[in-house]
Design a protein around this motif. Structure first.
Motif, mmCIF file in Angstrom:
data_model
loop_
_atom_site.group_PDB
_atom_site.id
_atom_site.type_symbol
_atom_site.label_atom_id
_atom_site.label_comp_id
_atom_site.label_asym_id
_atom_site.label_seq_id
_atom_site.Cartn_x
_atom_site.Cartn_y
_atom_site.Cartn_z
ATOM 1 N N ASP A 15 0.585 -1.775 0.045
ATOM 2 C CA ASP A 15 -0.144 0.139 0.341
ATOM 3 C C ASP A 15 1.231 1.181 0.376
ATOM 4 O O ASP A 15 0.167 2.425 -0.299
ATOM 5 C CB ASP A 15 -0.946 0.236 1.311
ATOM 6 N N THR A 16 2.056 1.346 0.103
ATOM 7 C CA THR A 16 2.872 2.152 0.058
ATOM 8 C C THR A 16 5.096 2.056 -0.672
ATOM 9 O O THR A 16 4.515 1.114 -1.203
ATOM 10 C CB THR A 16 3.625 2.535 1.359
ATOM 11 N N VAL A 17 5.017 3.377 -2.151
ATOM 12 C CA VAL A 17 5.526 3.207 -2.614
ATOM 13 C C VAL A 17 6.894 3.813 -2.689
ATOM 14 O O VAL A 17 6.438 5.089 -1.838
ATOM 15 C CB VAL A 17 5.071 2.944 -3.787
ATOM 16 N N ILE A 18 8.403 3.338 -2.538
ATOM 17 C CA ILE A 18 9.136 5.059 -2.595
ATOM 18 C C ILE A 18 9.920 4.664 -3.160
ATOM 19 O O ILE A 18 9.868 3.527 -3.879
ATOM 20 C CB ILE A 18 9.911 4.365 -1.084
ATOM 21 N N MET A 19 10.428 5.586 -4.096
ATOM 22 C CA MET A 19 11.098 5.658 -5.453
ATOM 23 C C MET A 19 12.004 6.882 -5.627
ATOM 24 O O MET A 19 11.245 8.488 -4.513
ATOM 25 C CB MET A 19 10.563 5.678 -6.287
ATOM 26 N N GLY A 20 12.776 6.744 -6.746
ATOM 27 C CA GLY A 20 13.949 8.171 -6.291
ATOM 28 C C GLY A 20 13.094 9.012 -7.320
ATOM 29 O O GLY A 20 12.629 8.951 -7.948
ATOM 30 N N ARG A 21 13.463 10.468 -7.520
ATOM 31 C CA ARG A 21 12.672 11.302 -8.408
ATOM 32 C C ARG A 21 13.114 10.650 -9.965
ATOM 33 O O ARG A 21 12.530 10.950 -10.457
ATOM 34 C CB ARG A 21 14.141 12.409 -8.150
ATOM 35 N N LYS A 22 14.735 10.005 -10.409
ATOM 36 C CA LYS A 22 14.826 9.864 -11.515
ATOM 37 C C LYS A 22 14.398 9.094 -11.149
ATOM 38 O O LYS A 22 13.175 8.942 -13.359
ATOM 39 C CB LYS A 22 16.677 9.336 -11.499
ATOM 40 N N THR A 23 13.533 7.782 -10.691
ATOM 41 C CA THR A 23 13.013 6.834 -11.172
ATOM 42 C C THR A 23 11.229 7.112 -11.519
ATOM 43 O O THR A 23 11.124 6.595 -12.289
ATOM 44 C CB THR A 23 12.642 5.422 -9.930
#
Length: 181
Positions: free
Chosen positions: A51-59
């Motif tokens: 239910d939660t996603v974390i990614m970097g700005r480039k991704t």
């Protein structure tokens, strides 16, 4: 460790030599593997537990270039960036990823998916905050590009808990071994 805590999982595809993307940050080498079976048997069951996603700005930027529709509209999505993001679907944060993950693990909910990239994954491994790594390995050798695992200052030990072949892809799931195991 509290057994009710949410799991933090990296789930994604890499080349045989460990790259997430080529030198141009492209995933074109991966798109030739359009395997409905792995989507149905691996990705969909995985995503139902998130239910939660974390990614970097480039991704995030790459993801938005590939699709007109936001792919995770019903999840809480954090994008690590110092630059403002104008989107109703994401929460931009410049908080260190280890602090963000520690806070999120304390909240109730489903699993937390680390979408990318290599620096985020490596930082979380160094802080013992990745519980599971599930990767689909392709038979491609890219030679250079964006590595899944960046330079890390200490070793971590994972154990293989699942492996299955889907055509030319191998889906492997690793669980972090407890320090006492």
């Amino acid at each position: 460790m509290d057994t009710n805590m949410r799991n933090v999982i990296f789930y994604g595809a890499v080349s045989l030599d460990g790259y997430l993307a080529d030198d141009n940050y492209s995933l074109d080498w991966l798109f030739k593997y359009n395997d409905e079976k792995i989507m149905k048997e691996s990705y969909q069951p995985f995503f139902e537990q998130v239910d939660t996603v974390i990614m970097g700005r480039k991704t995030y930027d790459d993801l938005m270039r590939m699709s007109d529709e936001f792919p995770y509209p019903n999840t809480e999505v954090f994008v690590l960036s110092h630059r403002k993001i104008d989107s109703k679907y994401v929460k931009q944060t410049d908080k260190p990823v280890d602090e963000l993950v520690k806070e999120l693990k304390e909240k109730s909910g489903k699993n937390i998916w680390i979408v990318g990239g290599g620096q985020i994954v490596s930082s979380l491994i160094e802080h013992n905050l990745i519980d599971t790594i599930q990767i689909q390995i392709t038979p491609d050798l890219l030679g250079s590009g964006v590595k899944l695992f960046q330079h890390m200052n200490h070793a971590s030990r994972f154990q293989t808990i699942f492996a299955k072949q889907y055509g030319e892809l191998i889906d492997i799931k690793y669980q972090l071994k407890s320090p006492t195991a």
